[in-house]
Scaffold this motif. Structure first.
Motif, PDB file in Angstrom:
ATOM      1  N   UNK A  30       0.848  -1.187   0.000  1.00  0.00           N
ATOM      2  CA  UNK A  30       0.000   0.000   0.000  1.00  0.00           C
ATOM      3  C   UNK A  30       0.887   1.242   0.000  1.00  0.00           C
ATOM      4  N   UNK A  31       0.318   2.356  -0.458  1.00  0.00           N
ATOM      5  CA  UNK A  31       1.002   3.649  -0.442  1.00  0.00           C
ATOM      6  C   UNK A  31       0.199   4.573   0.465  1.00  0.00           C
ATOM      7  N   UNK A  86       4.873   7.053   1.564  1.00  0.00           N
ATOM      8  CA  UNK A  86       5.669   5.893   1.970  1.00  0.00           C
ATOM      9  C   UNK A  86       4.992   4.623   1.476  1.00  0.00           C
ATOM     10  N   UNK A  87       5.790   3.624   1.145  1.00  0.00           N
ATOM     11  CA  UNK A  87       5.259   2.316   0.759  1.00  0.00           C
ATOM     12  C   UNK A  87       5.285   1.440   2.009  1.00  0.00           C
ATOM     13  N   UNK A  88       4.141   0.820   2.299  1.00  0.00           N
ATOM     14  CA  UNK A  88       3.999   0.011   3.509  1.00  0.00           C
ATOM     15  C   UNK A  88       3.334  -1.317   3.163  1.00  0.00           C
ATOM     16  N   UNK A  89       3.412  -2.248   4.103  1.00  0.00           N
ATOM     17  CA  UNK A  89       2.626  -3.482   4.018  1.00  0.00           C
ATOM     18  C   UNK A  89       1.463  -3.337   4.980  1.00  0.00           C
ATOM     19  N   UNK A 106      12.000   1.454   3.224  1.00  0.00           N
ATOM     20  CA  UNK A 106      12.857   2.614   2.988  1.00  0.00           C
ATOM     21  C   UNK A 106      12.665   3.072   1.543  1.00  0.00           C
ATOM     22  N   UNK A 107      13.073   4.290   1.233  1.00  0.00           N
ATOM     23  CA  UNK A 107      12.853   4.828  -0.111  1.00  0.00           C
ATOM     24  C   UNK A 107      13.520   3.972  -1.191  1.00  0.00           C
ATOM     25  N   UNK A 116      13.020  -0.158  -5.564  1.00  0.00           N
ATOM     26  CA  UNK A 116      13.283  -1.505  -6.071  1.00  0.00           C
ATOM     27  C   UNK A 116      11.971  -2.252  -6.324  1.00  0.00           C
ATOM     28  N   UNK A 117      10.995  -2.109  -5.412  1.00  0.00           N
ATOM     29  CA  UNK A 117       9.700  -2.759  -5.606  1.00  0.00           C
ATOM     30  C   UNK A 117       9.006  -2.245  -6.859  1.00  0.00           C
ATOM     31  N   UNK A 118       9.146  -0.919  -7.108  1.00  0.00           N
ATOM     32  CA  UNK A 118       8.547  -0.354  -8.323  1.00  0.00           C
ATOM     33  C   UNK A 118       9.222  -0.887  -9.565  1.00  0.00           C
TER      34      UNK A 118
END
Length: 94
Positions: A20-21, A59-62, A80-81, A86-88
């Motif tokens: 999630x963002x 922020x990208x979170x779970x 972390x950013x 990397x996920x993107x």
């Protein structure tokens, strides 16, 4: 340093967790998140994270959705950013 050297093994969703963002800070340890399963949820920042990990917009979170209320959930992890980038790159999140 090649691209494969800089790749980290990141924590991936377990069970029913989803990427999630963070879209909005709501206060009272709550944030609005846009999950990758298409849902908008209100997520809670659990006590174990409140003072140690600062969560900001974008922020990208779970998020672990609640069983009894699908539109709410708990934040399980913050990336972390560079990990989010990397996920993107790998296509896990938009």
């Amino acid at each position: 340093m090649s691209d494969s050297d800089s790749r980290k093994d990141l924590r991936m969703p377990e069970g029913d967790e989803v990427f999630a963002v963070v879209t909005d800070m709501l206060g009272a340890n709550r944030v609005k998140v846009r999950c990758m399963d298409g849902e908008e949820r209100t997520a809670r920042i659990p006590g174990r994270m409140q003072k140690r990990i600062w969560i900001r917009e974008d922020d990208v979170v779970l998020v672990e959705p609640w069983d009894w209320q699908e539109e709410k959930g708990d934040i399980a992890w913050r990336y972390e950013k560079q990990d989010a980038d990397q996920l993107r790159r790998e296509g896990h999140i938009q």
